[in-house]
Each structure stands twice: as structure tokens, then as C-alpha cells.
Motif scaffolding. Structure first.
Motif, short mmCIF file in Angstrom:
data_model
loop_
_atom_site.label_atom_id
_atom_site.label_comp_id
_atom_site.label_asym_id
_atom_site.label_seq_id
_atom_site.Cartn_x
_atom_site.Cartn_y
_atom_site.Cartn_z
N SER A 6 0.84 -1.20 0.00
CA SER A 6 0.00 0.00 0.00
C SER A 6 0.88 1.25 0.00
O SER A 6 2.07 1.19 0.33
CB SER A 6 -0.91 0.01 1.22
OG SER A 6 -0.13 0.21 2.39
N THR A 31 -0.43 0.26 -4.12
CA THR A 31 -1.86 0.53 -4.24
C THR A 31 -2.20 1.80 -3.46
O THR A 31 -1.52 2.18 -2.51
CB THR A 31 -2.71 -0.63 -3.67
OG1 THR A 31 -2.40 -0.79 -2.28
CG2 THR A 31 -2.44 -1.91 -4.41
N LYS A 32 -3.26 2.45 -3.91
CA LYS A 32 -3.78 3.62 -3.22
C LYS A 32 -5.28 3.43 -3.12
O LYS A 32 -5.95 3.23 -4.14
CB LYS A 32 -3.45 4.89 -4.01
CG LYS A 32 -3.88 6.17 -3.34
CD LYS A 32 -3.43 7.36 -4.16
CE LYS A 32 -3.84 8.65 -3.49
NZ LYS A 32 -3.42 9.80 -4.28
N ASN A 33 -5.78 3.43 -1.91
CA ASN A 33 -7.20 3.17 -1.66
C ASN A 33 -7.64 1.83 -2.27
O ASN A 33 -8.72 1.70 -2.83
CB ASN A 33 -8.07 4.31 -2.19
CG ASN A 33 -7.77 5.62 -1.50
OD1 ASN A 33 -7.49 5.65 -0.31
ND2 ASN A 33 -7.79 6.70 -2.26
N LYS A 35 -6.54 0.27 -4.89
CA LYS A 35 -6.43 0.12 -6.35
C LYS A 35 -4.99 0.35 -6.77
O LYS A 35 -4.26 1.14 -6.16
CB LYS A 35 -7.33 1.13 -7.07
CG LYS A 35 -8.80 0.88 -6.83
CD LYS A 35 -9.64 1.85 -7.62
CE LYS A 35 -11.12 1.56 -7.36
NZ LYS A 35 -11.98 2.46 -8.09
N ASP A 37 -1.76 1.78 -8.29
CA ASP A 37 -1.42 3.18 -8.53
C ASP A 37 -0.04 3.35 -9.17
O ASP A 37 0.12 4.10 -10.11
CB ASP A 37 -1.48 3.95 -7.21
CG ASP A 37 -1.29 5.44 -7.38
OD1 ASP A 37 -1.93 6.02 -8.27
OD2 ASP A 37 -0.51 6.03 -6.60
#
Length: 87
Positions: A6, A31-33, A35, A37
Motif C-alpha cells: 500500500s 496501491t492507493k485506496n 487500487k 497506482d
């Protein structure tokens, strides 16, 4: 299997992720939130990947030349190279 972390892990464990990228020469997906990235990799792995892309491009050019009959005999190519070296 890809390594996924993350954005918080990247922020909090940068050195660990950097060490992983250098030791294994593979990207870490960030990932960001929840999803995808970013993909993070070492400079060495990036340069190696870029070199492969350049090589693939040159191979494609050669294959295109063959497909378009844009070729010449090996002996002609060697003669041309030798004559250009002697100038």
C-alpha cells in the motif's frame, strides 16, 4: 507472484521496499485506496528493461526489413563495411 504494498507501507517502510527492489530486480506494485497506482523498481532494473525495449525495437526493424525485402546479400554488406572503413 507480484509484490503488492500500500502507499502507506511505501511511506512507512521505504527502506525495506527499496532493499527488496534492489535485491530482486523486480517491481513492487503500490496501491492507493485499494487500487493499483504505481510500480516501483530500482534504477538498474529500469535501465535493463529499457535496454530490452530498445533491443526489441531493433529486432522488429530488422524483421520489418525482411518482410519488405529490404535486404542485401551478406557479401555485399561486408564489402560495403570494408570499403567505408578504408576511406
Amino acid at each position: 507472484m507480484p509484490t503488492i504494498k500500500s502507499s502507506a507501507e511505501l511511506r512507512n517502510n521505504y527502506n525495506e521496499i527499496s532493499r527488496f527492489c534492489h535485491n530482486y530486480s523486480e517491481p513492487v506494485f503500490i496501491t492507493k485506496n485499494g487500487k493499483g497506482d504505481l510500480a516501483v523498481m530500482s534504477i538498474e532494473a529500469y535501465e535493463e528493461m529499457n535496454n530490452l525495449f530498445e533491443l526489441y525495437g531493433l529486432i522488429k526493424e530488422g524483421m520489418d526489413d525482411i518482410a519488405n525485402s529490404n535486404t542485401r546479400r551478406f557479401s555485399e554488406a561486408i564489402s560495403s563495411i570494408r570499403s567505408s572503413r578504408n576511406r
